[in-house]
Design an enzyme around this catalytic site. Structure first.
Site, PDB file in Angstrom:
ATOM      1  N   CYS A 164      -9.601  -6.018  28.670  1.00  0.00           N
ATOM      2  CA  CYS A 164     -10.513  -6.768  29.373  1.00  0.00           C
ATOM      3  C   CYS A 164     -10.107  -6.903  30.679  1.00  0.00           C
ATOM      4  O   CYS A 164      -8.877  -7.458  30.998  1.00  0.00           O
ATOM      5  CB  CYS A 164     -10.795  -8.220  28.878  1.00  0.00           C
ATOM      6  N   SER A 175      -9.379 -11.800  29.403  1.00  0.00           N
ATOM      7  CA  SER A 175      -8.646 -11.743  27.886  1.00  0.00           C
ATOM      8  C   SER A 175      -9.903 -11.710  26.869  1.00  0.00           C
ATOM      9  O   SER A 175      -9.618 -12.264  25.789  1.00  0.00           O
ATOM     10  CB  SER A 175      -7.863 -12.567  27.857  1.00  0.00           C
TER      11      SER A 175
HETATM   12 FE    FE Z   1     -12.995 -11.284  29.941  1.00  0.00          FE
END
Ligand code: FE
Length: 208
Positions: A104, A108
């Site tokens: 990502c 995250s």
């Molecule tokens: Fe993200």
């Protein structure tokens, strides 16, 4: 490189975190949720879910070709079939020619409904930035040295769409049960930074 790079985040991560914290505080203040409950939810995703649900999804796909087809076509629905609900998902399949890895880039985003909570390195700036720029080098540093003729596809998870890697079923597992197979499948293999390995037999001595 793949087309997996569109990333739609409604808010920057730090703001999203602040909002989460604010909502959490509000719920506690209004007596709707105790911090005990929140701790239990966190524990649930940290320890109880872990990567086990994802491992079961992978093992089912390895043993049931029709399920695998559904998983690759509509991952969200196929994962729900096993009772795991919570993320809009896409599953990408590793083959001898193609290796998939998930990142990502903005924060995250992670398929917590099937993998639990992300490892800390997944959230690190270094992983998020370098995996896109030089995936082969980063994978090598993480212990996965892929031959040059293997294409690496990097998928950028977002809050709207989260990716899970379907690793290759290792050789030597013919005839294994779904449950035995699930025990082999690691979190790292489903993120795409490792392969699924069959442990060396004890009788065969130790391999370095
Ligand atoms: Fe993200």
């Amino acid at each position: 490189m793949s087309d997996g790079h569109t990333h739609h985040h409604p808010t920057p991560p730090s703001e999203a975190e602040l909002r989460t914290k604010a909502i959490e505080s509000l719920l506690i203040e209004k007596g709707l949720l105790s911090s005990d409950v929140i701790d239990r939810i966190i524990q649930y995703y940290e320890q109880d879910v872990g990567p086990l649900y994802g491992a079961r999804v992978v093992a089912r796909a390895w043993t049931d070709p029709a399920y695998k087809q559904r998983l690759l076509t509509d991952a969200t629905a196929a994962i729900e079939e096993l009772g795991y609900v919570g993320n809009h998902m896409r599953v990408v399949e590793n083959t001898p020619q193609v290796h998939n890895v998930v990142v990502c880039t903005l924060c995250s985003c992670y398929p917590w409904a099937v993998l639990g909570l992300p490892p800390s390195w997944y959230k690190s700036f270094e992983y998020r930035s370098r995996m896109v720029l030089e995936p082969r080098a980063v994978l090598r540093e993480m212990g996965l040295d892929l031959p040059d003729d293997v294409e690496i596809r990097v998928w950028d998870s977002s809050a709207e769409l989260r990716y899970l890697v379907l690793p290759e079923r290792p050789a030597g597992t013919e005839g294994w049960s779904e449950e035995e197979l699930a025990r082999l499948v690691t979190r790292d293999a489903m993120i795409g930074v490792a392969k699924v390995q069959v442990p060396a037999p004890v009788a065969g001595g130790e391999t370095p």
